[in-house]
Design an enzyme around this catalytic site. Structure first.
Site, PDB file in Angstrom:
ATOM      1  N   GLY A  60       0.756  -1.492  -0.030  1.00 51.87           N
ATOM      2  CA  GLY A  60       0.000  -0.096   0.121  1.00 51.87           C
ATOM      3  C   GLY A  60       0.985   1.451   0.001  1.00 51.87           C
ATOM      4  O   GLY A  60       2.169   1.278   0.400  1.00 51.87           O
ATOM      5  N   CYS A 108       6.344  -0.418   7.604  1.00 50.72           N
ATOM      6  CA  CYS A 108       5.564   1.292   7.152  1.00 50.72           C
ATOM      7  C   CYS A 108       6.838   1.444   5.738  1.00 50.72           C
ATOM      8  O   CYS A 108       8.040   1.577   6.907  1.00 50.72           O
ATOM      9  CB  CYS A 108       4.835   2.166   7.617  1.00 50.72           C
ATOM     10  SG  CYS A 108       4.735   3.637   7.182  1.00 50.72           S
ATOM     11  N   HIS A 150      -4.760   1.494   8.420  1.00 47.66           N
ATOM     12  CA  HIS A 150      -3.066   1.709   7.643  1.00 47.66           C
ATOM     13  C   HIS A 150      -2.635   3.230   6.953  1.00 47.66           C
ATOM     14  O   HIS A 150      -2.152   3.936   7.019  1.00 47.66           O
ATOM     15  CB  HIS A 150      -2.284   0.991   7.273  1.00 47.66           C
ATOM     16  CG  HIS A 150      -0.648   1.448   7.312  1.00 47.66           C
ATOM     17  ND1 HIS A 150       0.787   0.531   8.094  1.00 47.66           N
ATOM     18  CD2 HIS A 150      -0.080   1.569   6.734  1.00 47.66           C
ATOM     19  CE1 HIS A 150       2.008   1.371   7.716  1.00 47.66           C
ATOM     20  NE2 HIS A 150       1.127   1.931   6.604  1.00 47.66           N
ATOM     21  N   HIS A 154      -2.715   7.715   7.379  1.00 41.54           N
ATOM     22  CA  HIS A 154      -1.579   8.456   6.323  1.00 41.54           C
ATOM     23  C   HIS A 154      -2.159   9.538   6.292  1.00 41.54           C
ATOM     24  O   HIS A 154      -1.652  10.877   6.884  1.00 41.54           O
ATOM     25  CB  HIS A 154      -1.055   7.303   5.698  1.00 41.54           C
ATOM     26  CG  HIS A 154       0.149   6.888   5.788  1.00 41.54           C
ATOM     27  ND1 HIS A 154       1.351   7.177   6.477  1.00 41.54           N
ATOM     28  CD2 HIS A 154       0.869   5.358   5.352  1.00 41.54           C
ATOM     29  CE1 HIS A 154       2.805   5.882   6.715  1.00 41.54           C
ATOM     30  NE2 HIS A 154       1.663   5.068   5.883  1.00 41.54           N
TER      31      HIS A 154
HETATM   32  O1  GNR Z   1       4.144  -2.734   2.916  1.00 46.07           O
HETATM   33  C1  GNR Z   1       3.815  -2.495   3.134  1.00 46.07           C
HETATM   34  N1  GNR Z   1       2.783  -3.480   4.102  1.00 46.07           N
HETATM   35  C2  GNR Z   1       2.063  -3.573   4.749  1.00 46.07           C
HETATM   36  C3  GNR Z   1       1.810  -4.597   6.362  1.00 46.07           C
HETATM   37  C4  GNR Z   1       1.608  -4.366   7.237  1.00 46.07           C
HETATM   38  C5  GNR Z   1       0.859  -3.581   7.234  1.00 46.07           C
HETATM   39  C6  GNR Z   1      -0.012  -3.136   6.534  1.00 46.07           C
HETATM   40  C7  GNR Z   1       1.227  -2.234   5.731  1.00 46.07           C
HETATM   41  S1  GNR Z   1       1.655  -1.049   4.338  1.00 46.07           S
HETATM   42  C8  GNR Z   1       2.859  -1.079   4.779  1.00 46.07           C
HETATM   43  C9  GNR Z   1       3.700   0.372   3.135  1.00 46.07           C
HETATM   44  C10 GNR Z   1       2.763   1.063   3.650  1.00 46.07           C
HETATM   45  O2  GNR Z   1       3.534   1.826   4.521  1.00 46.07           O
HETATM   46  N2  GNR Z   1       1.655   1.652   3.167  1.00 46.07           N
HETATM   47  O3  GNR Z   1       1.665   3.331   3.585  1.00 46.07           O
HETATM   48 NI    NI Z   2       2.618   3.027   5.858  1.00 44.41          NI
END
Ligand code: GNR
Ligand code: NI
Length: 194
Positions: A60, A108, A150, A154
């Site tokens: 994400g 993240c 998540h 942000h």
């Molecule tokens: O790549 C990502 N893996 C993830 C794993 C568990 C819960 C949320 C995430 S999101 C993260 C990418 C990211 O920082 N998105 O804002």
């Molecule tokens: Ni993140």
């Protein structure tokens, strides 16, 4: 720079991999601005974010992570070897969450190499605009529910470490602040240089 082709603005530039900002960058605390109109400029941001997310790699990405304070998100939970399944979300809004919760070990891209358990509602319903500006609703559970929450965090200036205990959060914050200071000392980097 967009060109006008029979009333349709078209970007000739290729997709781009953008720089991902990390702690302690203060922009991660910004509340991002609503988009309201999904035009070619927004679709260009979505495409660049998707390419940046695949390159990282991550599941994400929120626009503020590439320094754009707009309420724009990309997600793709497909695994390696599976067909890609990109989701493009503009102005996403959590309209319902379950009482039941789920704990996932989260990471993240803006908090590199740090992982910790976060408890969140196990299921959620999210309304958003798709890349054609059409209103959509998704009801999610499992990893998608966690990832949606998540990413929407942000957009509100919230990073997953904000859900940890104060002790844990301060440990992570201190580690990243120290790393940033060491980078300044060894490279001569100054905030004005970006
Ligand atoms: O790549 C990502 N893996 C993830 C794993 C568990 C819960 C949320 C995430 S999101 C993260 C990418 C990211 O920082 N998105 O804002
Ligand atoms: Ni993140």
């Amino acid at each position: 720079m967009p060109i006008d082709r029979g009333g349709r603005l078209t970007y000739l530039t290729a997709m781009a991999i953008l720089d991902i900002i990390t702690l302690p960058d203060p922009r991660l605390k910004l509340v991002s601005e609503p988009v309201e109109r999904v035009d070619d400029a927004v679709r260009k941001i979505l495409d660049d974010m998707l390419e940046t997310m695949y390159d990282a790699p991550g599941i994400g990405l929120a626009a503020i992570q590439v320094g754009i304070p707009k309420r724009i998100v990309t997600i793709d939970l497909s695994r390696e070897g599976e067909p890609k399944a990109p989701m493009f979300l503009v102005d996403p809004k959590v309209v319902w969450t379950s009482e039941e919760t789920n704990t996932y070990q989260e990471g993240c891209l803006s908090v590199p190499e740090h992982y910790d358990d976060v408890e969140r509602p196990a299921r959620c319903r999210v309304e958003y605009l798709d890349r054609d500006g059409k209103a959509q609703v998704v009801e999610a559970d499992g990893l998608l529910a966690t990832c949606l929450q998540h990413e929407i965090d942000h957009l509100n200036g919230v990073v997953f470490i904000d859900h940890l205990s104060r002790l844990k959060r301060e440990r992570v914050t201190k580690k990243f602040s120290k790393q940033a200071k060491l980078r300044v000392r060894s490279t001569g980097w100054r905030p004005s240089m970006g």
